[in-house]
Enzyme design. Sequence first.
Site, short mmCIF file in Angstrom:
data_model
loop_
_atom_site.label_atom_id
_atom_site.label_comp_id
_atom_site.label_asym_id
_atom_site.label_seq_id
_atom_site.Cartn_x
_atom_site.Cartn_y
_atom_site.Cartn_z
N SER A 69 -68.79 14.07 2.66
CA SER A 69 -67.58 13.02 2.89
C SER A 69 -68.32 11.47 2.24
O SER A 69 -69.45 11.41 2.08
CB SER A 69 -67.04 12.70 4.04
OG SER A 69 -66.38 13.98 4.62
N HIS A 88 -57.66 10.07 -1.69
CA HIS A 88 -57.98 10.59 0.09
C HIS A 88 -58.82 11.81 0.32
O HIS A 88 -59.05 11.88 1.41
CB HIS A 88 -56.45 10.81 0.44
CG HIS A 88 -56.22 12.16 0.53
ND1 HIS A 88 -56.01 12.91 -0.74
CD2 HIS A 88 -55.60 13.14 1.36
CE1 HIS A 88 -55.45 14.06 -0.48
NE2 HIS A 88 -55.24 14.30 0.71
N SER A 122 -64.26 18.79 1.67
CA SER A 122 -63.77 19.94 2.13
C SER A 122 -64.72 20.45 3.27
O SER A 122 -65.94 19.83 3.45
CB SER A 122 -63.64 21.00 0.97
OG SER A 122 -64.84 21.06 0.32
N MET A 123 -64.42 21.68 4.09
CA MET A 123 -65.41 21.99 5.01
C MET A 123 -66.67 22.58 4.55
O MET A 123 -66.95 23.37 3.62
CB MET A 123 -64.59 23.23 5.74
CG MET A 123 -65.33 23.60 6.85
SD MET A 123 -64.32 25.05 7.76
CE MET A 123 -64.33 26.11 6.40
N LYS A 151 -62.75 22.85 14.08
CA LYS A 151 -61.38 23.01 13.37
C LYS A 151 -60.42 23.85 14.23
O LYS A 151 -60.75 24.70 14.99
CB LYS A 151 -61.58 23.67 12.10
CG LYS A 151 -62.40 23.02 11.05
CD LYS A 151 -62.23 23.67 9.58
CE LYS A 151 -61.09 23.55 9.00
NZ LYS A 151 -60.43 22.18 8.60
N ASN A 209 -56.21 21.72 7.41
CA ASN A 209 -57.25 20.82 6.85
C ASN A 209 -57.93 19.88 7.83
O ASN A 209 -58.71 18.98 7.69
CB ASN A 209 -57.13 20.41 5.57
CG ASN A 209 -55.84 19.40 5.52
OD1 ASN A 209 -55.35 19.21 6.51
ND2 ASN A 209 -55.96 18.68 4.65
#
Length: 505
Positions: free
Chosen positions: A409, A428, A404-405, A504, A226
């Site tokens: 955020s 987190h 998550s992708m 990634k 991740n």
Amino acid sequence: MPRTFEEECDFIDRLTDTKFRIKKGFVPNMNVEGRFYVNNSLEQLMFDELKFSCDGQGIGGFLPAVRQIANVASLPGIVGHSIGLPDIHSGYGFSIGNIAAFDVGNPESVISPGGVGFDINCGVRLLRTNLFEENVKPLKEQLTQSLFDHIPVGVGSRGAIPMLASDLVECLEMGMDWTLREGYSWAEDKEHCEEYGRMLQADASKVSLRAKKRGLPQLGTLGAGNHYAEVQVVDEIYDKHAASTMGIDEEGQVVVMLHCGSRGLGHQVATDSLVEMEKAMARDGIVVNDKQLACARINSVEGKNYFSGMAAAANFAWVNRSCITFCVRNAFQKTFGMSADDMDMQVIYDVSHNVAKMEEHMVDGRPRQLCVHRKGATRAFPAHHPLIPVDYQLIGQPVLIGGSMGTCSYVLTGTEQGLVETFGTTCHGAGRALSRAKSRRTITWDSVIDDLKKKEISIRIASPKLIMEEAPESYKNVTDVVDTCDAAGISKKAVKLRPIAVIKG
């Protein structure tokens, strides 16, 4: 005889709209009660996991998070409560998203590698720029490729930073002071970093040769899983004063988020320590409910050695993020033909979410020195706290929450209530909802890529076969997680970010 799900639930009750209690007796030998924070949808996930366990359905070889919270509450020397945050999910020993604090003054108190995790000082760094989405859009693919070219990513990736064994010893003990000396970071960077990028308790001699060999070629690498580098755009500002203090002035501003840790070095430090702790437990007669909660007295030789080695691994992670920052600044310079300084590529903040720290907190009305374990949890100290930078004294510590992708955020700030309830800690990230194996079985590679394309997110991936594990469907809704923390008062929303490019491993 095992209890039924209904019998298990007799030990759990709701305290507020966002907070539940796990009463003593849920598991043997609980020294304190458990607490966990969820909203309605996250509550369903928590109780479903417990029900599956009661019905004999496995969850990846780990106990359900509710039971793990309770088992941590049985560890010697724990104070307050064993706390689960909204992004909690089952992990090794401690759940990811579990906090526990132990009284250093109590000779029975323990330190547990399971309460930190294998990726020591896995964390997040956020850089701002003075660029806006309209500046980046015409060059977005070029920028994405440049970042992919500059940042070594993926399993087994080797770092772009040349390093001798003697350099490694220095970086383990000096942390970001090493990157500053070597020219990989700016003087201002460490001022906006948790612990100022250096845990002073680090001792490189407590890191095994095998761990050092694993870390030596990996400095400045993102890794896989991740971990990511994302170019993001400010999507919404909730707290204008806090955002402005961080250098975020308006929507559309471009920032860069980095998420990575201590790579193979940190993993080996954790692995090595577990062997020593099992010996210490046998010698000192320490009994735990779950063998994955291997631990040692904080003040024992094994406890001190682990803490010193963990601190060294934490320093390695800060050096790693600093070296990746160096690569990011170079990629932006190459793409836009301007210096990183001219683009105002300052570090907003850098936080750890897998670490143990020695901190002073109020317990039962008096200050106590505690060893606070944060696993999948972020320190979130309030305004005027002595351990946060001068620049953020009026707003509280910035807290960086990666989604998550392909999802949003957040940037939060710490609160006084969080200091009282959760030892100054909040969530987190999104937190896994599906195991990696189940993600691979149920999600297709094409569907993930198509979804990113529809959102106009550029992507470069070193290990395409792993992309299903990181699909948004594999994770909880990060907005649910952040909103729960906000509603509970343990952190406060400041800024929402959305990705436009993802790198990634």
